[in-house]
Design a protein around this motif. Sequence first.
Motif, PDB file in Angstrom:
ATOM      1  N   SER A  22      42.576  39.762  38.261  1.00 29.61           N
ATOM      2  CA  SER A  22      42.405  40.923  37.411  1.00 29.61           C
ATOM      3  C   SER A  22      42.610  42.202  38.220  1.00 29.61           C
ATOM      4  CB  SER A  22      40.998  40.902  36.804  1.00 29.61           C
ATOM      5  OG  SER A  22      40.644  42.188  36.368  1.00 29.61           O
ATOM      6  N   PRO A  23      43.725  42.911  37.977  1.00 27.20           N
ATOM      7  CA  PRO A  23      43.924  44.199  38.660  1.00 27.20           C
ATOM      8  C   PRO A  23      42.786  45.169  38.345  1.00 27.20           C
ATOM      9  CG  PRO A  23      45.946  43.478  37.603  1.00 27.20           C
ATOM     10  CD  PRO A  23      44.873  42.532  37.161  1.00 27.20           C
ATOM     11  N   GLU A  24      42.244  45.053  37.141  1.00 27.75           N
ATOM     12  CA  GLU A  24      41.162  45.962  36.759  1.00 27.75           C
ATOM     13  C   GLU A  24      39.935  45.741  37.661  1.00 27.75           C
ATOM     14  OE1 GLU A  24      40.382  45.745  32.607  1.00 27.75           O
ATOM     15  OE2 GLU A  24      38.829  47.286  32.712  1.00 27.75           O
ATOM     16  N   MET A  25      39.609  44.464  37.905  1.00 24.27           N
ATOM     17  CA  MET A  25      38.475  44.161  38.794  1.00 24.27           C
ATOM     18  C   MET A  25      38.772  44.620  40.219  1.00 24.27           C
ATOM     19  SD  MET A  25      35.745  43.008  37.543  1.00 24.27           S
ATOM     20  CE  MET A  25      34.994  42.401  39.057  1.00 24.27           C
ATOM     21  N   ALA A  26      40.022  44.423  40.659  1.00 25.83           N
ATOM     22  CA  ALA A  26      40.386  44.874  42.013  1.00 25.83           C
ATOM     23  C   ALA A  26      40.209  46.389  42.108  1.00 25.83           C
ATOM     24  CB  ALA A  26      41.824  44.471  42.335  1.00 25.83           C
ATOM     25  N   GLY A  27      40.546  47.091  41.027  1.00 29.92           N
ATOM     26  CA  GLY A  27      40.364  48.547  40.985  1.00 29.92           C
ATOM     27  C   GLY A  27      38.886  48.921  41.033  1.00 29.92           C
ATOM     28  N   THR A  50      49.565  39.593  38.974  1.00 31.72           N
ATOM     29  CA  THR A  50      48.249  40.262  39.067  1.00 31.72           C
ATOM     30  C   THR A  50      48.054  40.865  40.458  1.00 31.72           C
ATOM     31  OG1 THR A  50      47.045  38.238  39.690  1.00 31.72           O
ATOM     32  CG2 THR A  50      47.191  38.748  37.328  1.00 31.72           C
ATOM     33  N   ALA A  51      48.571  40.176  41.488  1.00 29.23           N
ATOM     34  CA  ALA A  51      48.435  40.726  42.858  1.00 29.23           C
ATOM     35  C   ALA A  51      49.190  42.043  42.974  1.00 29.23           C
ATOM     36  CB  ALA A  51      48.958  39.723  43.883  1.00 29.23           C
ATOM     37  N   PHE A  52      50.429  42.078  42.478  1.00 31.18           N
ATOM     38  CA  PHE A  52      51.235  43.284  42.636  1.00 31.18           C
ATOM     39  C   PHE A  52      50.668  44.434  41.791  1.00 31.18           C
ATOM     40  CE2 PHE A  52      55.137  40.400  43.694  1.00 31.18           C
ATOM     41  CZ  PHE A  52      54.552  40.093  44.910  1.00 31.18           C
ATOM     42  N   ALA A  53      50.129  44.103  40.607  1.00 28.35           N
ATOM     43  CA  ALA A  53      49.516  45.155  39.783  1.00 28.35           C
ATOM     44  C   ALA A  53      48.215  45.657  40.426  1.00 28.35           C
ATOM     45  CB  ALA A  53      49.250  44.637  38.372  1.00 28.35           C
ATOM     46  N   MET A  83      55.774  45.811  47.963  1.00 32.21           N
ATOM     47  CA  MET A  83      54.958  46.221  46.803  1.00 32.21           C
ATOM     48  C   MET A  83      53.871  47.218  47.188  1.00 32.21           C
ATOM     49  SD  MET A  83      56.375  44.702  44.363  1.00 32.21           S
ATOM     50  CE  MET A  83      57.787  43.621  44.541  1.00 32.21           C
ATOM     51  N   GLY A  84      53.716  47.508  48.475  1.00 30.26           N
ATOM     52  CA  GLY A  84      52.762  48.539  48.887  1.00 30.26           C
ATOM     53  C   GLY A  84      51.509  48.039  49.570  1.00 30.26           C
ATOM     54  N   PHE A  85      51.373  46.708  49.767  1.00 28.50           N
ATOM     55  CA  PHE A  85      50.236  46.236  50.570  1.00 28.50           C
ATOM     56  C   PHE A  85      50.421  46.755  52.001  1.00 28.50           C
ATOM     57  CE2 PHE A  85      49.973  43.095  47.140  1.00 28.50           C
ATOM     58  CZ  PHE A  85      48.602  42.993  46.953  1.00 28.50           C
TER      59      PHE A  85
END
Length: 253
Positions: A22-27, A50-53, A83-85
């Motif tokens: 969940s990108p939202e949870m990562a946020g 989901t990882a990239f988002a 992707m920006g990691f």
Amino acid sequence: MKLQEMLDQGRMLITAWSTSPSPEMAGHFAGCPFDAVTVDMQHGAHSESTAFASVRAIAVAGKPAILRIPVGRNDLASRALDMGFEAVIAPMINSVADAQAFARAMKYPPVGERSWGPMKALQIHTGYTPDSYFRSANRQTLALAMIETRAAFAALDGILATDGIDGIFVGPSDLSISWSNGAAVDPKNEELQDVIAQIGRRAREAAKFAAIFAVDPADVPQFGKMGYRLAALNTDPGLLQAGAAVMLGKARG
Ligand code: 3PY
Ligand code: MG
């Protein structure tokens, strides 16, 4: 501030560990006072999408994003940087050859063979031109090789000396399985503490970063004394359970 600059400051950084896809949870994690957020594609349920988002969700909160790839997925290591990691953790690096293959995917020539195409990274990290990104990427994007078997420990000095490997990341659970020849998974095994201390010391002597997964938050200060500069604090389910226990304890008196 870039993760590499934060690590250079020498204080102990703590990363959240996102396994829920969940990108939202990562946020949400990035909005907590963690120094960084790690997205786990080895044992976590994250897909590429989901990882990239998640990178963007983490970047919005101004935090660096780290990706753990599945075993041997060096193609994903290069993509993660595109992707920006800012860092990639590669599990089960058990030999110098494993470390060299990982480093090749992570670094532009002449160190490695990373192919050009960081369009998403340039959108997320807006301070760069393509040229300045190219000139700084080999220094500012970090390759962390996981040390989590007896074979990796035996090859440690060679792995630390590998050009393009910026640091190591200890996996104490797998290390405990390997150390006991499959008898037990016990990341807090007493015998292992000396091995973990040695790895931290040898990384520091080789001028590379040492990082570690902390099952127990109370171990983090001790890891700091051993020379570790980055600790992952359990996982999202672990954090949720710990938070729920505190809140329910208070609510129920
Ligand atoms: C281990 O402890 O083996 C790990 O990989 C931590 O995630
Ligand atoms: Mg492991």
